[in-house]
Design an enzyme around this catalytic site. Structure first.
Site: not given
Ligand code: ZN
Length: 205
Positions: A46, A51, A93-94, A139
Protein backbone atom coordinates in the site's frame (compact mmCIF):
# COMPACT_ATOMS: atom_id res chain seq x y z
CA UNK A 1 5.01 5.61 -15.29
CA UNK A 2 7.81 6.45 -12.94
CA UNK A 3 9.07 5.30 -9.60
CA UNK A 4 8.97 8.22 -7.18
CA UNK A 5 11.05 8.91 -4.10
CA UNK A 6 9.39 7.77 -0.87
CA UNK A 7 9.58 10.33 1.92
CA UNK A 8 11.01 9.20 5.24
CA UNK A 9 9.34 9.86 8.60
CA UNK A 10 10.29 13.36 9.78
CA UNK A 11 9.31 15.01 6.51
CA UNK A 12 6.58 17.57 7.28
CA UNK A 13 4.45 16.45 4.28
CA UNK A 14 3.79 13.16 6.11
CA UNK A 15 2.20 15.06 9.00
CA UNK A 16 -0.01 17.32 6.88
CA UNK A 17 -3.72 16.72 6.26
CA UNK A 18 -3.96 15.97 2.53
CA UNK A 19 -6.22 17.99 0.21
CA UNK A 20 -9.41 16.58 -1.24
CA UNK A 21 -9.18 15.87 -4.97
CA UNK A 22 -11.70 18.07 -6.82
CA UNK A 23 -11.34 16.48 -10.22
CA UNK A 24 -9.90 13.13 -11.20
CA UNK A 25 -7.83 14.32 -14.15
CA UNK A 26 -4.75 13.13 -16.03
CA UNK A 27 -2.46 14.49 -13.32
CA UNK A 28 -4.21 12.35 -10.72
CA UNK A 29 -4.19 9.30 -13.03
CA UNK A 30 -0.46 9.75 -13.59
CA UNK A 31 0.09 10.09 -9.85
CA UNK A 32 -1.89 6.88 -9.16
CA UNK A 33 0.10 4.97 -11.82
CA UNK A 34 3.39 6.24 -10.40
CA UNK A 35 2.27 5.27 -6.90
CA UNK A 36 1.49 1.71 -8.03
CA UNK A 37 4.90 1.43 -9.69
CA UNK A 38 6.63 2.88 -6.61
CA UNK A 39 4.73 0.49 -4.31
CA UNK A 40 5.65 -2.53 -6.45
CA UNK A 41 9.29 -1.55 -6.65
CA UNK A 42 9.64 -0.94 -2.89
CA UNK A 43 8.03 -3.57 -2.53
CA UNK A 44 4.96 -2.84 -0.44
CA UNK A 45 1.23 -3.58 -0.36
CA UNK A 46 0.00 0.00 0.00
CA UNK A 47 1.05 3.60 -0.52
CA UNK A 48 -0.50 7.02 0.11
CA UNK A 49 0.17 10.14 -2.00
CA UNK A 50 1.83 12.12 0.84
CA UNK A 51 4.49 9.40 0.96
CA UNK A 52 5.63 10.47 -2.50
CA UNK A 53 5.39 14.15 -1.56
CA UNK A 54 1.92 14.93 -2.94
CA UNK A 55 -0.48 16.18 -0.27
CA UNK A 56 -3.66 14.94 -2.00
CA UNK A 57 -6.18 12.29 -0.96
CA UNK A 58 -5.09 9.31 -3.11
CA UNK A 59 -4.08 5.82 -2.01
CA UNK A 60 -3.14 2.57 -3.73
CA UNK A 61 -3.21 -0.97 -2.36
CA UNK A 62 -2.47 -4.51 -3.50
CA UNK A 63 -4.54 -7.55 -2.61
CA UNK A 64 -3.57 -11.17 -3.21
CA UNK A 65 -6.32 -13.77 -3.09
CA UNK A 66 -6.14 -17.49 -3.83
CA UNK A 67 -9.06 -17.47 -6.23
CA UNK A 68 -8.83 -14.07 -7.94
CA UNK A 69 -5.07 -13.57 -7.93
CA UNK A 70 -3.86 -10.00 -7.63
CA UNK A 71 -6.03 -6.94 -7.45
CA UNK A 72 -4.78 -3.35 -7.50
CA UNK A 73 -6.84 -0.63 -5.85
CA UNK A 74 -6.42 3.02 -6.88
CA UNK A 75 -8.66 5.12 -4.65
CA UNK A 76 -9.31 8.86 -4.71
CA UNK A 77 -10.88 10.67 -1.73
CA UNK A 78 -11.35 7.42 0.24
CA UNK A 79 -13.62 7.58 3.29
CA UNK A 80 -14.37 4.95 5.89
CA UNK A 81 -18.16 4.44 5.90
CA UNK A 82 -18.36 1.44 8.19
CA UNK A 83 -16.10 -0.62 10.41
CA UNK A 84 -16.34 -3.43 12.89
CA UNK A 85 -14.56 -6.22 14.71
CA UNK A 86 -10.97 -6.08 15.82
CA UNK A 87 -7.61 -7.41 14.65
CA UNK A 88 -4.16 -7.03 16.17
CA UNK A 89 -1.01 -7.58 14.19
CA UNK A 90 2.38 -6.25 13.23
CA UNK A 91 2.53 -3.38 10.75
CA UNK A 92 5.30 -1.63 8.89
CA UNK A 93 5.49 1.38 6.59
CA UNK A 94 7.66 2.33 3.60
CA UNK A 95 8.20 5.75 5.23
CA UNK A 96 9.55 4.12 8.40
CA UNK A 97 11.89 1.52 6.89
CA UNK A 98 12.72 -1.61 8.96
CA UNK A 99 10.36 -0.59 11.80
CA UNK A 100 7.48 -2.80 12.92
CA UNK A 101 4.90 -2.38 15.65
CA UNK A 102 1.74 -4.02 16.90
CA UNK A 103 -1.41 -2.16 15.89
CA UNK A 104 -5.03 -2.97 16.72
CA UNK A 105 -7.53 -2.02 14.01
CA UNK A 106 -11.06 -2.96 12.93
CA UNK A 107 -11.33 -6.42 11.31
CA UNK A 108 -13.50 -5.14 8.46
CA UNK A 109 -14.18 -1.81 6.76
CA UNK A 110 -16.39 -0.34 4.09
CA UNK A 111 -14.62 2.42 2.17
CA UNK A 112 -16.23 4.73 -0.36
CA UNK A 113 -14.02 6.48 -2.89
CA UNK A 114 -13.66 7.44 -6.54
CA UNK A 115 -11.74 5.30 -8.98
CA UNK A 116 -9.29 6.56 -11.59
CA UNK A 117 -12.13 7.53 -13.93
CA UNK A 118 -13.88 9.52 -11.20
CA UNK A 119 -16.64 6.94 -10.71
CA UNK A 120 -17.87 6.36 -7.19
CA UNK A 121 -16.90 2.96 -5.83
CA UNK A 122 -17.39 1.04 -2.60
CA UNK A 123 -14.75 -1.35 -1.28
CA UNK A 124 -15.60 -3.91 1.37
CA UNK A 125 -12.47 -5.32 2.95
CA UNK A 126 -11.51 -7.65 5.77
CA UNK A 127 -8.24 -8.77 7.34
CA UNK A 128 -5.03 -7.57 5.73
CA UNK A 129 -6.70 -5.42 3.06
CA UNK A 130 -8.83 -3.69 5.71
CA UNK A 131 -5.69 -3.05 7.77
CA UNK A 132 -3.87 -1.75 4.71
CA UNK A 133 -6.68 0.63 3.64
CA UNK A 134 -6.99 2.03 7.17
CA UNK A 135 -3.20 2.51 7.36
CA UNK A 136 -3.17 4.38 4.02
CA UNK A 137 -6.21 6.53 4.87
CA UNK A 138 -4.45 7.43 8.14
CA UNK A 139 -1.57 8.79 6.02
CA UNK A 140 -4.02 11.26 4.39
CA UNK A 141 -4.69 12.70 7.84
CA UNK A 142 -1.02 12.87 8.80
CA UNK A 143 -1.27 9.81 11.06
CA UNK A 144 1.51 7.20 11.09
CA UNK A 145 1.26 3.65 12.45
CA UNK A 146 3.67 4.50 15.27
CA UNK A 147 0.95 6.83 16.61
CA UNK A 148 -1.34 3.80 17.01
CA UNK A 149 1.21 1.10 17.85
CA UNK A 150 1.13 -0.66 21.20
CA UNK A 151 3.69 1.10 23.41
CA UNK A 152 6.69 -1.17 23.80
CA UNK A 153 5.88 -3.27 20.71
CA UNK A 154 8.12 -1.29 18.34
CA UNK A 155 11.04 -3.27 16.97
CA UNK A 156 13.38 -2.80 14.07
CA UNK A 157 15.62 -4.93 11.92
CA UNK A 158 19.30 -4.55 12.76
CA UNK A 159 21.81 -6.01 10.26
CA UNK A 160 23.47 -9.11 11.76
CA UNK A 161 25.57 -11.49 9.66
CA UNK A 162 25.21 -14.27 12.23
CA UNK A 163 21.46 -14.43 11.59
CA UNK A 164 20.07 -16.55 8.77
CA UNK A 165 18.05 -13.63 7.35
CA UNK A 166 20.98 -11.22 7.73
CA UNK A 167 19.29 -9.21 10.47
CA UNK A 168 17.85 -9.53 13.96
CA UNK A 169 14.87 -7.80 15.58
CA UNK A 170 15.61 -5.37 18.39
CA UNK A 171 13.29 -3.34 20.60
CA UNK A 172 13.14 0.20 19.25
CA UNK A 173 12.47 3.07 21.66
CA UNK A 174 10.46 5.73 19.79
CA UNK A 175 12.94 8.60 20.38
CA UNK A 176 15.81 6.46 19.08
CA UNK A 177 13.79 5.51 16.01
CA UNK A 178 12.87 9.12 15.23
CA UNK A 179 16.50 10.22 15.62
CA UNK A 180 17.62 7.42 13.28
CA UNK A 181 15.09 8.42 10.61
CA UNK A 182 16.19 12.04 10.96
CA UNK A 183 19.81 10.98 10.28
CA UNK A 184 18.65 8.92 7.30
CA UNK A 185 16.72 11.92 5.94
CA UNK A 186 19.75 14.18 6.33
CA UNK A 187 22.02 11.66 4.58
CA UNK A 188 19.57 11.38 1.69
CA UNK A 189 19.32 15.17 1.37
CA UNK A 190 23.13 15.47 1.33
CA UNK A 191 23.41 12.80 -1.35
CA UNK A 192 20.75 14.52 -3.45
CA UNK A 193 22.51 17.88 -3.11
CA UNK A 194 25.76 16.24 -4.17
CA UNK A 195 24.28 14.53 -7.23
CA UNK A 196 22.57 17.82 -8.24
CA UNK A 197 25.94 19.64 -8.31
CA UNK A 198 27.47 19.98 -11.73
CA UNK A 199 30.26 17.49 -12.24
CA UNK A 200 33.47 19.59 -12.23
CA UNK A 201 35.21 17.11 -14.55
CA UNK A 202 32.21 16.79 -16.83
CA UNK A 203 31.84 18.40 -20.22
CA UNK A 204 28.83 20.46 -19.04
CA UNK A 205 26.89 22.83 -21.27
ZN1 ZN B 1 2.59 3.75 5.61
Amino acid sequence: MAVRKILICGDPVLRRKAERVREVDDWIRQLLDDMVETMREAPGIGLAAPQVGESVRCIVALEHTEDKGEKVYKLVNPRVRGRGGEQTGYEGCLSLPTLHGEVTRPEWVVVSAQDESGQHVKVEATGLLARCLLHEIDHLDGVLFVDRAEPGSLKWAVPDEREEDGFRWEPAPLEEVMAAFERLRRRQAEQEAKSAEPDPAGEGP
